[in-house]
Scaffold this motif. Structure first.
Motif, short mmCIF file in Angstrom:
data_model
loop_
_atom_site.label_atom_id
_atom_site.label_comp_id
_atom_site.label_asym_id
_atom_site.label_seq_id
_atom_site.Cartn_x
_atom_site.Cartn_y
_atom_site.Cartn_z
N HIS A 177 31.76 44.83 32.85
CA HIS A 177 31.45 43.40 32.75
C HIS A 177 31.74 42.69 34.07
O HIS A 177 30.94 41.90 34.56
CB HIS A 177 32.26 42.77 31.62
N ASP A 178 32.88 43.00 34.67
CA ASP A 178 33.28 42.33 35.91
C ASP A 178 32.41 42.75 37.09
O ASP A 178 32.17 41.97 38.00
CB ASP A 178 34.75 42.63 36.23
N SER A 179 31.97 44.00 37.09
CA SER A 179 31.20 44.49 38.23
C SER A 179 29.74 44.09 38.17
O SER A 179 29.00 44.29 39.12
CB SER A 179 31.29 46.03 38.29
N GLY A 180 29.32 43.53 37.04
CA GLY A 180 27.94 43.08 36.92
C GLY A 180 27.00 44.14 36.39
O GLY A 180 25.81 43.88 36.21
N GLU A 181 27.49 45.35 36.14
CA GLU A 181 26.63 46.41 35.63
C GLU A 181 26.20 46.14 34.19
O GLU A 181 25.15 46.56 33.76
CB GLU A 181 27.37 47.75 35.71
N ASN A 182 27.02 45.45 33.46
CA ASN A 182 26.70 45.12 32.07
C ASN A 182 27.21 43.71 31.79
O ASN A 182 28.20 43.53 31.09
CB ASN A 182 27.35 46.14 31.13
N PRO A 183 26.57 42.69 32.34
CA PRO A 183 27.09 41.33 32.28
C PRO A 183 27.18 40.76 30.87
O PRO A 183 27.92 39.80 30.65
CB PRO A 183 26.10 40.53 33.13
N LEU A 184 26.46 41.31 29.92
CA LEU A 184 26.49 40.78 28.56
C LEU A 184 27.55 41.45 27.70
O LEU A 184 27.71 41.11 26.53
CB LEU A 184 25.11 40.95 27.89
N LEU A 229 42.50 58.08 38.87
CA LEU A 229 41.20 57.61 38.41
C LEU A 229 41.33 56.29 37.66
O LEU A 229 40.53 55.37 37.83
CB LEU A 229 40.55 58.67 37.50
N PHE A 230 42.36 56.20 36.82
CA PHE A 230 42.59 54.96 36.08
C PHE A 230 42.91 53.82 37.04
O PHE A 230 42.43 52.69 36.87
CB PHE A 230 43.74 55.16 35.09
N ALA A 231 43.71 54.08 38.06
CA ALA A 231 44.07 53.04 39.03
C ALA A 231 42.84 52.55 39.78
O ALA A 231 42.67 51.34 40.01
CB ALA A 231 45.10 53.59 40.01
N MET A 232 41.96 53.46 40.18
CA MET A 232 40.74 53.06 40.88
C MET A 232 39.84 52.22 39.99
O MET A 232 39.17 51.30 40.45
CB MET A 232 40.00 54.31 41.37
N LYS A 233 39.85 52.53 38.70
CA LYS A 233 39.03 51.77 37.76
C LYS A 233 39.58 50.36 37.58
O LYS A 233 38.84 49.37 37.65
CB LYS A 233 39.00 52.51 36.42
N VAL A 234 40.89 50.25 37.38
CA VAL A 234 41.51 48.94 37.16
C VAL A 234 41.39 48.07 38.41
O VAL A 234 41.30 46.85 38.33
CB VAL A 234 42.98 49.12 36.76
N LYS A 235 41.37 48.71 39.57
CA LYS A 235 41.27 47.96 40.83
C LYS A 235 39.99 47.15 40.91
O LYS A 235 39.90 46.16 41.64
CB LYS A 235 41.36 48.94 42.00
N ARG A 236 38.98 47.54 40.14
CA ARG A 236 37.69 46.84 40.17
C ARG A 236 37.68 45.61 39.28
O ARG A 236 36.71 44.84 39.30
CB ARG A 236 36.59 47.81 39.72
N LEU A 237 38.72 45.41 38.49
CA LEU A 237 38.76 44.25 37.61
C LEU A 237 38.91 42.96 38.42
O LEU A 237 39.67 42.91 39.39
CB LEU A 237 39.92 44.36 36.62
N LEU A 238 38.21 41.93 38.00
CA LEU A 238 38.33 40.63 38.63
C LEU A 238 39.51 39.87 38.03
O LEU A 238 39.81 40.02 36.85
CB LEU A 238 37.05 39.82 38.45
N CYS A 239 40.16 39.07 38.84
CA CYS A 239 41.31 38.29 38.38
C CYS A 239 41.07 36.83 38.76
O CYS A 239 41.16 36.47 39.94
CB CYS A 239 42.60 38.80 39.01
N MET A 240 40.77 36.02 37.77
CA MET A 240 40.50 34.60 38.03
C MET A 240 41.17 33.73 36.97
O MET A 240 40.51 33.08 36.17
CB MET A 240 38.99 34.34 38.06
N PRO A 241 42.51 33.74 36.92
CA PRO A 241 43.19 32.91 35.92
C PRO A 241 42.96 31.43 36.19
O PRO A 241 42.85 31.00 37.34
CB PRO A 241 44.67 33.28 36.10
N LYS A 242 42.87 30.66 35.12
CA LYS A 242 42.62 29.23 35.24
C LYS A 242 43.94 28.49 35.48
O LYS A 242 44.92 28.73 34.78
CB LYS A 242 41.95 28.70 33.98
N LEU A 243 43.92 27.61 36.46
CA LEU A 243 45.08 26.76 36.73
C LEU A 243 44.93 25.48 35.93
O LEU A 243 44.02 24.68 36.18
CB LEU A 243 45.19 26.46 38.22
#
Length: 265
Positions: A177-184, A229-243
């Motif tokens: 979802h975050d990478s745009g491969e499956n935005p829905l 492998l798990f670490a490389m995968k999690v590294k791709r997650l976006l982090c945009m917490p709302k202030l």
């Protein structure tokens, strides 16, 4: 476990992330502290095994916590009473014990007690900290009743161990979802107990930092490979917490600074 807690003692080289964090956060507050502000911290410690939540602070081995300056806000000692409910602020465990601390030393002592309990368990271990900074302002209408405003920051430490396949599926969907491969795509947070309790972690609600621990021994090569492998995968997650900012608090702090500067002039 060693990375989080380290070993008991005051040697800098053997201290874990938690005691270092406790000292740094309170030291930073003291350094930037305002005359009319105070800091408090509430702690929850939950062990997640399969679909079961265990309150580590309410376990019998830890029922006799007695630290100066520490307040227990809930005396529940039964893990069977924990129930996941949904509130305006998000999911919450009903009946979980919350401990409030006022300084770094008390927080470090509490971490040491949790270490002795968690080291005997093998499931996922979480520590949630809620820091509340409270400001007090003069009330022009009621001089004896000051105006109080607060701001809060949540910090979550997680030791991932023996995670079910449902959690890994949640991570896969979140990455797509975050990478745009499956935005829905939507993260299936209801499939695991961990994501039910902390859904924001995989929905861009936190700033994520991950520490991966691997073994130097040959017999652990496969496990090390999966960890990387798990670490490389999690590294791709976006982090945009709302202030979420209280505009009235910002304005009152600015006015208080102006009044202080005028008094010094």
């Amino acid at each position: 476990m060693y990375t989080l807690y380290g070993t008991e003692g005051e040697e800098d080289d053997t201290r874990g992330l938690l005691p270092r964090f406790a000292e740094d956060i309170f030291a930073s507050f003291d350094k930037q502290r305002r005359e009319n502000s105070s800091l408090s911290c509430e702690l929850e410690a939950i062990d997640i095994s399969s679909e079961t939540y265990v309150d580590l602070l309410a376990s019998r081995r830890n029922a006799n916590i007695s630290i100066s300056g520490v307040n227990n806000n809930n005396n529940n000692n039964s893990k069977d009473e924990l129930k996941l409910i949904h509130t305006e602020l998000g999911p919450k465990l009903q009946g979980v014990r919350t401990v409030e601390v006022k300084n770094a030393n008390d927080l470090i002592k509490l971490f040491a007690q949790l270490h002795r309990i968690a080291s005997k368990r093998t499931s996922t271990h979480t520590i949630k900290l809620l820091f509340t900074e409270t400001f007090e302002f003069d009330n022009p209408d009621e001089s004896l009743q000051p105006i109080r405003k607060s701001r809060r920051v949540r910090v979550l430490f997680v030791l991932l161990r023996n995670m079910p396949s449902a959690f890994l599926r949640c991570v896969d969907v979140a990455v797509e979802h975050d990478s745009g491969e499956n935005p829905l795509a939507k993260v299936p947070i209801r499939e695991s107990a961990f994501t039910k309790l902390y859904p924001d972690i995989l929905q861009q609600g936190f700033l994520l930092n991950m520490v991966c621990c691997i073994s130097p021994y040959y017999e652990h090569v496969r496990e090390n490979f999966n960890t990387m492998l798990f670490a490389m995968k999690v590294k791709r997650l976006l982090c945009m917490p709302k202030l979420i900012e209280d505009e009235s608090l910002v304005a009152m702090r600015r006015l208080a600074d102006e009044v202080k500067n005028l008094r010094l002039a």
